[in-house]
Design a protein around this motif. Structure first.
Motif, PDB file in Angstrom:
ATOM      1  N   PRO A 139       0.820  -1.227   0.000  1.00 43.11           N
ATOM      2  CA  PRO A 139       0.000   0.000   0.000  1.00 43.11           C
ATOM      3  C   PRO A 139       0.851   1.273   0.000  1.00 43.11           C
ATOM      4  N   LYS A 142      -1.030   4.813  -0.387  1.00 40.69           N
ATOM      5  CA  LYS A 142      -1.621   5.223   0.892  1.00 40.69           C
ATOM      6  C   LYS A 142      -0.552   5.687   1.872  1.00 40.69           C
ATOM      7  N   VAL A 143       0.564   4.981   1.906  1.00 41.16           N
ATOM      8  CA  VAL A 143       1.654   5.373   2.800  1.00 41.16           C
ATOM      9  C   VAL A 143       2.120   6.791   2.461  1.00 41.16           C
ATOM     10  N   ARG A 145       0.524   9.198   0.684  1.00 40.73           N
ATOM     11  CA  ARG A 145      -0.503  10.246   0.796  1.00 40.73           C
ATOM     12  C   ARG A 145      -0.968  10.469   2.214  1.00 40.73           C
ATOM     13  N   GLU A 146      -0.989   9.408   3.014  1.00 45.44           N
ATOM     14  CA  GLU A 146      -1.600   9.515   4.342  1.00 45.44           C
ATOM     15  C   GLU A 146      -0.605   9.214   5.462  1.00 45.44           C
ATOM     16  N   GLY A 147       0.037   8.072   5.381  1.00 44.08           N
ATOM     17  CA  GLY A 147       0.911   7.650   6.482  1.00 44.08           C
ATOM     18  C   GLY A 147       2.055   8.620   6.717  1.00 44.08           C
ATOM     19  N   LEU A 148       2.615   9.159   5.634  1.00 43.64           N
ATOM     20  CA  LEU A 148       3.753  10.075   5.765  1.00 43.64           C
ATOM     21  C   LEU A 148       3.350  11.511   5.421  1.00 43.64           C
ATOM     22  N   VAL A 149       2.061  11.828   5.578  1.00 46.26           N
ATOM     23  CA  VAL A 149       1.558  13.148   5.151  1.00 46.26           C
ATOM     24  C   VAL A 149       2.284  14.303   5.838  1.00 46.26           C
ATOM     25  N   ALA A 150       2.840  14.062   7.023  1.00 46.59           N
ATOM     26  CA  ALA A 150       3.499  15.146   7.763  1.00 46.59           C
ATOM     27  C   ALA A 150       4.937  15.376   7.307  1.00 46.59           C
ATOM     28  N   ASN A 151       5.413  14.554   6.388  1.00 47.56           N
ATOM     29  CA  ASN A 151       6.831  14.580   6.013  1.00 47.56           C
ATOM     30  C   ASN A 151       7.115  15.264   4.680  1.00 47.56           C
ATOM     31  N   VAL A 293      10.199  11.126   9.624  1.00 54.42           N
ATOM     32  CA  VAL A 293      10.178   9.688   9.911  1.00 54.42           C
ATOM     33  C   VAL A 293      11.536   9.025   9.672  1.00 54.42           C
TER      34      VAL A 293
ATOM     35  N   ASN B  27       6.164  21.966   9.522  1.00 54.58           N
ATOM     36  CA  ASN B  27       5.627  21.453   8.253  1.00 54.58           C
ATOM     37  C   ASN B  27       4.168  21.840   8.038  1.00 54.58           C
ATOM     38  N   LEU B  30       3.285  22.704   4.384  1.00 61.36           N
ATOM     39  CA  LEU B  30       3.233  21.504   3.557  1.00 61.36           C
ATOM     40  C   LEU B  30       1.917  20.771   3.773  1.00 61.36           C
ATOM     41  N   ILE B  31       1.554  20.598   5.050  1.00 62.75           N
ATOM     42  CA  ILE B  31       0.343  19.834   5.374  1.00 62.75           C
ATOM     43  C   ILE B  31      -0.894  20.576   4.874  1.00 62.75           C
ATOM     44  N   ARG B  34      -1.212  20.000   1.241  1.00 59.73           N
ATOM     45  CA  ARG B  34      -1.626  18.637   0.904  1.00 59.73           C
ATOM     46  C   ARG B  34      -3.087  18.358   1.244  1.00 59.73           C
ATOM     47  N   PRO B 139       3.704   3.343   9.362  1.00 64.67           N
ATOM     48  CA  PRO B 139       2.233   3.426   9.426  1.00 64.67           C
ATOM     49  C   PRO B 139       1.560   2.060   9.420  1.00 64.67           C
ATOM     50  N   LYS B 142      -2.404   1.881   9.970  1.00 64.49           N
ATOM     51  CA  LYS B 142      -3.109   2.224   8.731  1.00 64.49           C
ATOM     52  C   LYS B 142      -3.019   1.085   7.711  1.00 64.49           C
ATOM     53  N   PRO B 307      10.240  10.563  14.280  1.00 63.20           N
ATOM     54  CA  PRO B 307       9.508   9.426  13.686  1.00 63.20           C
ATOM     55  C   PRO B 307       8.150   9.215  14.353  1.00 63.20           C
ATOM     56  N   SER B 310       5.810  11.911  13.452  1.00 64.40           N
ATOM     57  CA  SER B 310       5.279  11.705  12.102  1.00 64.40           C
ATOM     58  C   SER B 310       3.982  10.905  12.144  1.00 64.40           C
TER      59      SER B 310
END
Lengths: 439, 439
Positions: A139, A142-143, A145-151, A293, B27, B30-31, B34, B139, B142, B307, B310
């Motif tokens: 996935p 998804k990772v 767009r969502e899981g790492l969205v803060a990065n 991350v 960030n 950025l967020i 997005r 993640p 998720k 991490p 994140s």
């Protein structure tokens, strides 16, 4: 109020279509328990509906006419799994205009026509799910767009073509040459009769286009991806790499350097200590480094009916959950996402990147050759880290292997051109970009 | 209409609290690009608000009173990052009753009191985000809930405690004993002054409880997890394992077998060919096998300010997107998810599992010892795959190492009891469960 039934139509009853149908039928209870939603497979369209797909399909859902499901007012999600540009693109655009959500595994289409498709989807307030378009069951969309969205994404390195990874693994483990490994891949069904897309890096470049767009908020720009396949790699190069502590992998790389986005697919020497160097056979893996991350990696099967079906159904479920909520209020709206958010960006040409390099020169076995070659490298500010020269062939040519420190690709191209013109060099120089720490 | 501002309150300004605050501040642009949403850090509560956390915080947001933000009607999401059971639980329950969404990294609390917390959240129609509670920045929550939603989960194998993985890696790479590796981990800040939670498998068991609940739709049942730490492992065992082709890792395992759910944390011998055996140092990895997707693995840092931050911020963003949509219609509703969907389930006791085993017997160096020990193993249907016996110590005891085929844990326990009573056995037998293919 909850509408708890979502109807699905699948166009394309091939490998992935069959896997998706199987999963929707077999695991429907599980998915209903997990989501509270009934996902119902309502129609499957394919030109060939006689062929036995090894799966029991409820009566009356097969059709040879894709329009039948694209225009069916009861179908909520159209799943496009025929691949290629035509007629997939028209099917998808028509479905979008009919206000249907779309799920697709079609990386070639998205990489080359995706901007138009996403624009049309935004205009019509529908979702496009494309998890299955990159790295099969992993996935990774998804990772990102969502899981790492803060990065802020520092870099993405992917082994995202199972065929070429299988070939390189076979060449490494069994010391066979490219042509034989390819034949074996074809025999096992891992490579197609015309393997061009896989072995020339085209398929990887399609997928990289999508990863790059998500990572950096830039449009889909397949034409800007630098592509180099694995056909020139010999088992001798793999052995030299091993001697130097590296594996050779076909990597799809996107990263930011000096404000420019790099997008490139090429054989790459990866240090043995890196986890991604251990990703063998048909498996895929995507290494993602984020500013918060740090280093992460995602590993799994990049192809196959059920792994890819797993990603298709995950998209169906995600969209189904959103529809379910919208139905409550009879409203639809667009979803902001991180597909495109940059108004200004720069794409780096391959000449402008910096890397370490492995050179295999075909040097005549004469005195002074190393000095001439290293002299030219020095003139171009390419500094040598290691040299391997062995074997003697009277009057013939021997491989001279040089590993460099960080150098500019432009300098490398110029140096190689000059070296290849030397009378003591008998054949074109092969070079491979090298990842890892300067050492 | 879109409400595009979401207000955040953080309770606990320690390592993860600081990382989360830093990320929200640094960030935020950025967020916003997005997601289209402004996430605003409105308050941070900590008993110590004088300490320099190395981060510039806007004026007026620090408070020593958690109630101030729990009761602030403008705060949408309360982030609990103090850890431990009290007062974290009360803060969270109060926030939920105030109709605030909650994000937490508190695995100990969720594993032991999570059922009550989730029930209260469901009652109040709010979300609980807990991505940061397992495997830090990876993640994995998720992935299990959404990415692999279409899959029956066959098994999950996790290296989910960085401290113990660091210690085992150090023992492996530098051939030092446990006590010295622990000291080094403490010196580097990877292990706490009281390392019990990490080295006894308690922290891993907390996290496994959460993974198991998500994978199998069962309640959180920490008390049912079998726990065994790494303190008994010697560098000699690591060397024997290596000779047999294995690494020793502290694995958290949950899987279905004969309709029962296994939940166990113990040192495990993992074949060198398995990718997870290469996960070294403080890194975490979770291997997940699904019935459709097959083998997948997720790798990254399991701890640390950024991490883990994140993951916390990813949860904040997910919840923010949901709030954003709800605001449009002023409605709230519960979200179905795969936390609990089984009404009937069976948890397997450790005695009921089957595995391969490594035994290290402390045998007196006398004739007939191997015959006596192997006789007892045979009586319990434990079949031997390999034996290592070397070194001689006149009159002393030597390690006798036996690797078995698949056996029942109950038989193993009984056999070991009998063997430890032999006069030719001088010390308690150590055994380690072994993963991999029967060979």
């Amino acid at each position: 109020m909850n509408r708890s039934v979502i109807s699905i139509g699948i166009i394309g009853f091939g490998t992935v279509g069959t896997g998706t149908a199987r999963l929707l039928l077999q695991n429907s209870n599980l998915i209903k328990k997990r989501t509270g939603i009934d996902f119902v497979l309502k129609k499957i369209a394919d030109l060939d509906i006689k062929k036995d797909r090894g799966i029991k399909i409820p009566e009356g859902i097969l059709t040879t006419d894709a329009a039948e499901l694209i225009n069916d007012p009861d179908i909520d999600i159209v799943v496009e799994l025929i691949g290629g540009i035509h007629p997939a693109k028209d099917f998808i655009l028509q479905a979008i205009r009919n206000k249907k959500h779309v799920v697709t595994a079609n990386k070639a289409l998205l990489a080359t026509k995706g901007n138009e498709i996403f624009e049309e989807a935004d205009k019509n307030g529908v979702e496009i799910g494309f998890e299955a378009s990159v790295a099969g069951g992993i996935p990774i969309i998804k990772v990102l767009r969502e899981g790492l969205v803060a990065n802020n994404i520092i870099a993405v390195y992917g082994i995202i073509n199972g065929t070429s990874n299988y070939i390189l693994t076979k060449m490494t483990d069994e010391k066979v040459e490219f042509a034989d490994a390819l034949k074996e891949a074809q025999r096992l069904g891992y490579a197609e009769a015309d393997p061009t897309f896989d072995i020339e890096g085209i398929d990887s470049a399609h997928k990289l286009t999508i990863l790059s767009s998500l990572s950096y908020g830039i449009p889909l720009m397949y034409d800007e991806v630098y592509k180099e396949g694995i056909t020139k790699i010999t088992s001798q190069d793999i052995e030299f790499a091993s001697e130097l502590g590296y594996k050779i992998k076909l990597l799809a790389i996107t990263k930011l350097s000096d404000g420019g986005v790099e997008m490139r697919v090429h054989p790459t020497m990866v240090p043995n200590e890196y986890l991604i160097s251990k990703v063998d056979g048909v498996f895929n893996a995507v290494y993602v480094e984020g500013d918060a991350v740090g280093a992460t990696m995602y590993y799994g099967r990049g192809a196959g009916d059920m792994p890819t079906g797993s990603a298709v159904v995950a998209d169906i479920v995600d969209i189904g959950k959103k529809i379910d909520k919208r139905q409550e209020t009879e409203g639809r709206r667009q979803t902001a996402d991180n597909r495109q958010h940059r108004t200004e960006f720069k794409i780096k040409k391959i000449e402008d990147i910096e890397s370490m390099y492995y050179f295999r020169f075909s040097a005549l076995d004469q005195p002074g050759v190393l000095s001439k070659i290293s002299g030219i490298l020095g003139n171009y500010n390419i500094s040598i880290a290691s040299v391997i020269q062995k074997g003697r062939r009277i009057g013939g040519s021997v491989p001279l292997v040089v590993l460099t420190h960080m150098a500019k690709e432009r300098d490398v191209l110029n140096a190689v051109k000059e070296i290849d013109n030397l009378t003591v060099v008998s054949d074109k120089t092969l070079f491979i970009r090298v990842e890892g720490k300067e050492g």
